[in-house]
Write an enzyme that holds these catalytic residues in place. Sequence first.
Site, mmCIF file in Angstrom:
data_model
loop_
_atom_site.group_PDB
_atom_site.id
_atom_site.type_symbol
_atom_site.label_atom_id
_atom_site.label_comp_id
_atom_site.label_asym_id
_atom_site.label_seq_id
_atom_site.Cartn_x
_atom_site.Cartn_y
_atom_site.Cartn_z
ATOM 1 N N ASP A 243 33.533 51.316 52.078
ATOM 2 C CA ASP A 243 34.421 51.730 50.991
ATOM 3 C C ASP A 243 33.630 52.495 49.924
ATOM 4 O O ASP A 243 34.055 53.566 49.460
ATOM 5 C CB ASP A 243 35.082 50.479 50.398
ATOM 6 C CG ASP A 243 35.877 50.758 49.139
ATOM 7 O OD1 ASP A 243 37.039 51.186 49.272
ATOM 8 O OD2 ASP A 243 35.339 50.561 48.030
ATOM 9 N N GLY B 130 42.970 46.904 41.735
ATOM 10 C CA GLY B 130 44.082 46.110 41.234
ATOM 11 C C GLY B 130 45.294 46.980 41.007
ATOM 12 O O GLY B 130 45.194 48.185 40.811
ATOM 13 N N LYS C 22 33.790 56.526 48.708
ATOM 14 C CA LYS C 22 33.955 56.927 47.301
ATOM 15 C C LYS C 22 32.813 57.837 46.832
ATOM 16 O O LYS C 22 33.050 58.801 46.105
ATOM 17 C CB LYS C 22 34.054 55.677 46.418
ATOM 18 C CG LYS C 22 35.376 54.923 46.642
ATOM 19 C CD LYS C 22 35.343 53.548 46.003
ATOM 20 C CE LYS C 22 36.689 52.840 46.116
ATOM 21 N NZ LYS C 22 36.593 51.406 45.719
ATOM 22 N N GLY D 256 41.167 35.633 46.883
ATOM 23 C CA GLY D 256 41.823 36.935 46.966
ATOM 24 C C GLY D 256 40.968 38.093 46.484
ATOM 25 O O GLY D 256 41.452 39.224 46.383
ATOM 26 N N ILE E 251 39.581 53.868 35.926
ATOM 27 C CA ILE E 251 38.599 54.670 35.189
ATOM 28 C C ILE E 251 38.883 56.147 35.409
ATOM 29 O O ILE E 251 38.950 56.589 36.547
ATOM 30 C CB ILE E 251 37.167 54.378 35.686
ATOM 31 C CG1 ILE E 251 36.850 52.887 35.610
ATOM 32 C CG2 ILE E 251 36.143 55.197 34.915
ATOM 33 C CD1 ILE E 251 35.555 52.515 36.331
#
Lengths: 425, 425
Positions: free
Chosen positions: A198, A299, A202, A184, A133
Amino acid sequence: MIWQVGLLGLGTVGAGTAAILGDPAGRHPLLEKLHLRAVGVRHLHKPRHLSLEPGVLTTHLESIATDPEIHIVVELLGGLEPARTLILAALQHGKHVVTANKAVIAHHGAEIFTAATAAGRYVLMEGAVGGGIPIVQPLKQALGANRLHTVMGIVNGTTNYILTRMAQEGADFAAVLQDAQRLGYAEADPTADVDGWDAADKIAILASLAFGERVKRESVVCEGIRAVTATDIAYAERLGYVIKLLALAYQRPAGLDIRVHPTLVPQAHPLASVNGVNNAILVGGDPLGEVMLEGPGAGAGPTASAVVGDILTAAAALEAGLGFHPLLSCNHEGFAETLPLAQIASRFYVRLLSQDQPGVIGQLGTCFGRHAVSLESIVQIGHQEGLAEIVVITHEVNHGQLQAALEDIRALAALQSVPSLFRVL
Amino acid sequence: MIWQVGLLGLGTVGAGTAAILGDPAGRHPLLEKLHLRAVGVRHLHKPRHLSLEPGVLTTHLESIATDPEIHIVVELLGGLEPARTLILAALQHGKHVVTANKAVIAHHGAEIFTAATAAGRYVLMEGAVGGGIPIVQPLKQALGANRLHTVMGIVNGTTNYILTRMAQEGADFAAVLQDAQRLGYAEADPTADVDGWDAADKIAILASLAFGERVKRESVVCEGIRAVTATDIAYAERLGYVIKLLALAYQRPAGLDIRVHPTLVPQAHPLASVNGVNNAILVGGDPLGEVMLEGPGAGAGPTASAVVGDILTAAAALEAGLGFHPLLSCNHEGFAETLPLAQIASRFYVRLLSQDQPGVIGQLGTCFGRHAVSLESIVQIGHQEGLAEIVVITHEVNHGQLQAALEDIRALAALQSVPSLFRVL
């Protein structure tokens, strides 16, 4: 002129980045002027599904940061060290730096950006937040005309995946986490994701960009999703909400209100329908109003898209032979004043278990009233093991006031426990 | 150094732009280095709710484009002329140009960007598409690493407002249009909006940015919303769709597939829940996947946010004293090959009225089959004035094939009419 790129790290995102650099056709023409000169890895002979020029791999990461032939160093190691040391070395050696490492920026941003400004170089980090993004660059450039007051969103794909599956399947946290690990979507040690660290990294970065001041990572109020139960998700749904792990930052008159926590989001709110591993970030300001940017938050592909976008920006600056660019560099000086937890106001959802006897709701109302906690609703929503289950939604109230009311409530004879306490958007 | 700005036009967006420039506190610090030197208007003495320095207003628009003291010319006149002539004059006189004028860019972009490149200046146009949504800059910069194959969205707020109200109220087009005009959401002459021209301008610009080739505005297949009825909206809803005016551009192996038309969008699709005057743009590519950017698509504040963002970008380039910047300039050479209408494939929704007699659905199926139009569903959905109302959803098929099948169908004795034909996403 060919611009030489040095890559630190060849994990998922590193391999995705190398793949784009090695296959420029059909992308921005400036990619043809980039060359991947060196890739720093831990093990030279690990099998890799990627064809690199011979001699490109090295285990001497430091040599990439200092190589006089390299113009742009791309740090994709993750974690604090050696990432921090290598970024500082690269800047000292005159390189622009691109990173997707939220932790090192959130914890050492002040040091890193001070070094970048001293060196007249840029540290670009589109990949550190929101995967593919475009959010860092819009905050620095296209949205710069605004007085921004809000930046919030869903910035951790793992927890959004877990909460989405819990909601869809009525399943409990532990079971879904285990399955997410098997598939995963969650790490073997899921702490950084499920405890909100995390997301806190951010939102510290986003708030700093949106409000033009440095943000101390440790001042982010942070609560993860381990306490979210299938029961709460079901009750929230009955009340018209979904539970999401939100990262929020508001510029308030009294200071910066910045936090990460599970949140009841009204079903009609645009963030409520962001599901699975997708991320979404909402930016509010004057005169903009609100925009929301949504997409794949992690990803190899999406994050490499952001990383190579930054490499292009650095190469474009080199190509233009420009002086120091005020929209690419960091011009923050002071640190933001952040609000302490007790002074952070929001609506709350409280689930209580009490003896099933008349008068309990009145006693609860009295305790809340004594501490000026105004209520939106108070509902006996069910039964559990012979106890009455009561759900309260408050109007906006400071965390400190709510805690004082709950202290009184915990002392009530009829009260069994307060299993859940979440904020409401 | 103070960077001097000249503004052409002081309508809604112009006034919003002047207001931001006159009130820089709390926005990007670079705004402090901008000065609004001249504002070109048609009438000097029109009452305005805006305090400008004395002597700033002028009716000599040409003098702003040629003033040697001015560094950045902001064109907010709208329409083709005199906007085109003034933009070209400003470039010839060495100014960077910022515009929010989609029409002049969509129709004269090739001429304007050629002139900009020749002059070594930029033409920035974030405000031309999507109001306050950052989309032009991300397509030029943060997303540049991708092979983009799709850009589509809701890019006209007026038609989205009308369709949203039609869906919510079950009302017909004409009634909602009239009310939208009364409320100021639609112009007295609504043609550019409701016939899709505005959206066609915008998708031509977006496709050009996304796919790196010039796009001829006249090659955009364009169909407005006048034919959308309350009946179709209701049937679409029963089948799981909402009707939106979409602007779509796909990079296909055979060429550019670019069009604007009312579209049945599956209710679960992210564009389906973009309501009211909001816009949203979805970008798809490799390795990005898909991102969607949503926000206020028009209005003084949001568009001025985009315009001043571009002014900042131009000022930053001046400040950095840079050479020509490859991500800010246009590097397109050829024009895209666009697909002719007959070869554009999509799914279709067809509503037919026929005599209510056995065998009709069989006859319809035979006609479609003869032209290799494969069907997803065929449903007799209701009755209207003694006739059977049949709704067909096809699989993906070329427009040419579908038209051939409909020609056969129109010749059937039982068929009364084909009141509606829309595409399905």
